[in-house]
Design a protein around this motif. Structure first.
Motif, short mmCIF file in Angstrom:
data_model
loop_
_atom_site.label_atom_id
_atom_site.label_comp_id
_atom_site.label_asym_id
_atom_site.label_seq_id
_atom_site.Cartn_x
_atom_site.Cartn_y
_atom_site.Cartn_z
N TYR A 225 0.83 -1.20 0.00
CA TYR A 225 0.00 0.00 0.00
C TYR A 225 0.87 1.25 0.00
CZ TYR A 225 -3.58 -3.38 1.31
OH TYR A 225 -4.42 -4.47 1.33
N ASP B 255 -3.14 5.03 -0.97
CA ASP B 255 -4.20 4.31 -0.25
C ASP B 255 -4.51 4.94 1.10
OD1 ASP B 255 -4.43 1.88 -2.07
OD2 ASP B 255 -2.28 1.88 -1.62
N THR C 93 -8.42 7.93 -2.23
CA THR C 93 -7.77 7.43 -1.03
C THR C 93 -8.76 6.64 -0.18
OG1 THR C 93 -6.22 9.28 -1.01
CG2 THR C 93 -6.56 8.12 1.06
N LYS C 94 -8.34 5.48 0.28
CA LYS C 94 -9.24 4.59 1.02
C LYS C 94 -9.34 4.97 2.50
CE LYS C 94 -8.16 0.66 -2.01
NZ LYS C 94 -7.08 1.33 -2.79
N LEU D 103 -7.21 -2.53 5.47
CA LEU D 103 -7.13 -2.59 4.00
C LEU D 103 -7.12 -4.03 3.50
CD1 LEU D 103 -4.57 0.29 3.33
CD2 LEU D 103 -7.02 0.30 2.82
#
Length: 336
Positions: free
Chosen positions: A4, A79, A103-104, A298
């Motif tokens: 990531y 991420d 973006t997570k 994630l």
């Protein structure tokens, strides 16, 4: 396994420079925590101060440096983004990231925003999407503090009845940790009464400190006393139960567990006896644990243990204490 990408917005103390302090556990900054994690590539960081370029590259030489968040996000897709700017800039940064990136996870320093009005707006914004905003209420990541939570939850020491707190450095700074831990351990603070305003170094950041009384869910009484950190730094919490006591000492580095036994002096009475203690809990890195947790989220292996609701809750309590003080130290209900 997936790799990531991460970026850090703001290279102040928690963003970067805490790791230049030889006394602090490593990693103590977002930059170094990402840099050390084998599952994460820290690709970029931003700070408006050009001289932070050299400080960044002492720890992470290959990371791209920018003086503009907009420029960074034009050049990199990541991420995870850490927001480590002053709180007054948090809301605008979060809004921009949500509107202009995929973006997570946004990993944001406390306080999550600068006031209750911004907290309400932030909650509305996040209801429109499905991305995660996780506040860094750092003591939640510490395994020793998690064990305290487990002991309270399983009733090992009986019913939680009273709480005493000693702290320095502001009801928004240190207060974020205090109010979150009390909420996590005991429930919501329903009522507060400010007693006295105390000078601390947090005054320079417009973050006042108060001695105050509080009530949790109508049956847990509490008292928090502020101290001037120019004399000495304090973060201590005493939890009194019907069958024992737990003491948090030295900013959470030490935890003492007491059980009830027969009083050694007086027949028919009981006393508290030290059962065990844990020390050097801060030798593990809270930030390192947090970044491992983000990776597991994630990966789909864990759910967040710290949410937006946890992050905005301390703001409501802090605002109520200020209102109490301004209303001649009246009792005030916490309005969520």
């Amino acid at each position: 396994m997936a790799q990531y990408k991460a970026a850090v917005i703001g290279l102040g103390q928690i963003g970067l420079t805490y790791d230049f302090d030889p006394k602090r556990e490593k990693p103590s900054s977002h930059v170094f925590a990402y840099h050390l994690n084998p599952r994460i590539e820290l690709v970029a960081a931003v700070d408006v101060r050009a001289d932070q370029y050299q400080a960044l590259h002492k720890i992470a030489p290959s990371v791209n440096f920018y003086q503009s968040m907009v420029e960074l996000l034009k050049n990199h897709s990541v991420d995870i983004i850490s927001v480590c700017t002053p709180p007054v800039h948090h809301l605008s940064a979060i809004q921009y990231i949500l509107q202009n990136t995929d973006t997570k996870i946004i990993f944001c320093e406390k306080p999550l925003v600068s006031c209750v009005d911004e907290a309400n707006l932030l909650t509305q914004i996040l209801q429109k999407g499905n991305r995660l905003l996780i506040p860094n209420l750092s003591r939640r990541w510490n395994s020793g503090i998690q064990r305290v939570k487990a002991h309270i939850a399983n009733g090992q020491y009986g019913e939680l009845q009273k709480i005493h707190v000693k702290y320095t450095r502001g009801i928004h700074n240190t207060g974020s940790h205090i109010f979150d831990l009390l909420h996590w351990w005991g429930g919501q603070i329903s009522e507060v009464q400010a007693i006295k305003k105390i000078k601390t170094s947090a005054d320079y950041d417009s973050d006042p400190s108060y001695t105050f009384a509080f009530l949790i869910d109508k049956n847990i009484l509490g008292f928090a006393e502020a101290f001037d950190d120019e004399q000495y730094y304090l973060f201590e919490i005493d939890l009194y139960f019907s069958k024992g006591k737990i003491e948090i000492r030295n900013s959470g580095d030490d935890v003492f567990y007491y059980q009830v036994g027969e009083h050694h002096l007086y027949t028919g009475f009981k006393s508290l006896y030290l059962e065990r203690y844990e020390n050097q809990l801060l030798s593990e890195s809270n930030l390192g644990n947090a970044i491992n947790h983000l990776v597991n989220i994630l990966d789909g292996l864990e759910h967040p243990i710290c949410t937006v609701e946890h992050g905005v809750y301390p703001l409501y309590v802090a605002e109520t204490i200020i209102r109490s003080f301004n209303n001649h130290c009246s009792k005030e209900r916490v309005r969520l």
